[in-house]
Design a protein around this motif. Structure first.
Motif, PDB file in Angstrom:
ATOM      1  N   GLU A   1      -2.387  -2.484   5.904  1.00 58.20           N
ATOM      2  CA  GLU A   1      -1.214  -2.158   5.469  1.00 58.20           C
ATOM      3  C   GLU A   1      -0.853  -1.016   4.497  1.00 58.20           C
ATOM      4  O   GLU A   1      -0.175  -0.228   4.605  1.00 58.20           O
ATOM      5  N   ARG A   2      -1.860  -1.060   3.402  1.00 55.10           N
ATOM      6  CA  ARG A   2      -1.733   0.207   2.432  1.00 55.10           C
ATOM      7  C   ARG A   2      -1.803   1.550   3.200  1.00 55.10           C
ATOM      8  O   ARG A   2      -0.900   2.642   2.895  1.00 55.10           O
TER       9      ARG A   2
ATOM     10  N   SER B   1      -8.159  -7.286   2.231  1.00 47.50           N
ATOM     11  CA  SER B   1      -7.171  -7.475   3.665  1.00 47.50           C
ATOM     12  C   SER B   1      -5.751  -6.703   3.541  1.00 47.50           C
ATOM     13  O   SER B   1      -5.301  -6.640   4.454  1.00 47.50           O
ATOM     14  N   TRP B   2      -5.749  -6.093   2.401  1.00 52.11           N
ATOM     15  CA  TRP B   2      -4.491  -5.102   2.285  1.00 52.11           C
ATOM     16  C   TRP B   2      -4.813  -3.524   3.003  1.00 52.11           C
ATOM     17  O   TRP B   2      -3.964  -2.935   3.318  1.00 52.11           O
TER      18      TRP B   2
ATOM     19  N   TYR C   1      -4.667   2.709  -4.117  1.00 53.09           N
ATOM     20  CA  TYR C   1      -5.320   1.461  -3.641  1.00 53.09           C
ATOM     21  C   TYR C   1      -6.495   1.482  -3.583  1.00 53.09           C
ATOM     22  O   TYR C   1      -7.292   0.642  -3.847  1.00 53.09           O
TER      23      TYR C   1
ATOM     24  N   GLY D   1      -9.350 -10.381  -1.158  1.00 50.80           N
ATOM     25  CA  GLY D   1      -8.013  -9.992  -1.109  1.00 50.80           C
ATOM     26  C   GLY D   1      -7.476  -8.742  -1.157  1.00 50.80           C
ATOM     27  O   GLY D   1      -6.741  -8.101  -0.107  1.00 50.80           O
ATOM     28  N   ALA D   2      -8.460  -7.951  -1.811  1.00 54.97           N
ATOM     29  CA  ALA D   2      -7.986  -6.419  -1.765  1.00 54.97           C
ATOM     30  C   ALA D   2      -8.227  -5.904  -0.746  1.00 54.97           C
ATOM     31  O   ALA D   2      -7.725  -4.911   0.062  1.00 54.97           O
TER      32      ALA D   2
END
Length: 148
Positions: A78-79, A74-75, A95, A71-72
């Motif tokens: 975007e981050r 996957s960001w 992040y 999950g982390a």
């Protein structure tokens, strides 16, 4: 020093030199580099066993730490984009701290520390974490060592 400055929000006080220089997991800059080295160590260990990242089958990654790391990861795009749009490298550094914590939690589980538990999916996850952390550190102008 570079990570600490990037992690400082606008108008915030920069961290003290004695905090930046400590090689402990409580130092975010060290923790991110340590997480990268931990993921690289899993891959080195697997290579010594004549194993390596293979085809990905997500159904085998079911442990909560593995799912949290997925999950982390996957960001990441975007981050990066959000921090760039806002001109806030401190948000991206935060992040990376979160991603490092998830990586350390995952790499320290039994699934990554015993020979019988290493699978191609877990090696893929270790490689993805290593790659994501290296890319993030690179964007901040910081090296990503394979060993600490």
């Amino acid at each position: 020093v570079r990570f600490a400055l990037a992690a400082t929000p606008p108008g915030g006080a920069p961290p003290k030199a004695e905090v930046i220089a400590r090689h402990v997991l409580g130092n975010p800059a060290y923790a991110v580099r340590y997480a990268h080295a931990a993921a690289a160590a899993v891959l080195r260990w697997a290579a010594s066993l004549d194993s390596g990242p293979g085809g990905f089958r997500s159904r085998l990654l079911t442990a909560p730490p593995e799912l949290a790391l997925l999950g982390a990861l996957s960001w990441l795009p975007e981050r990066v984009a959000m921090a760039a749009r806002r001109g806030r490298p401190d948000e991206f550094a935060g992040y990376l701290e979160e991603l490092a914590a998830r990586t350390i939690d995952t790499m320290s589980t039994t699934g990554f520390t015993t020979i019988s538990s290493i699978s191609s999916e877990r090696l893929w996850l270790a490689d993805a974490a290593r790659t994501g952390l290296a890319a993030g550190l690179g964007l901040l102008g910081i090296s990503a060592p394979s060993r600490l």
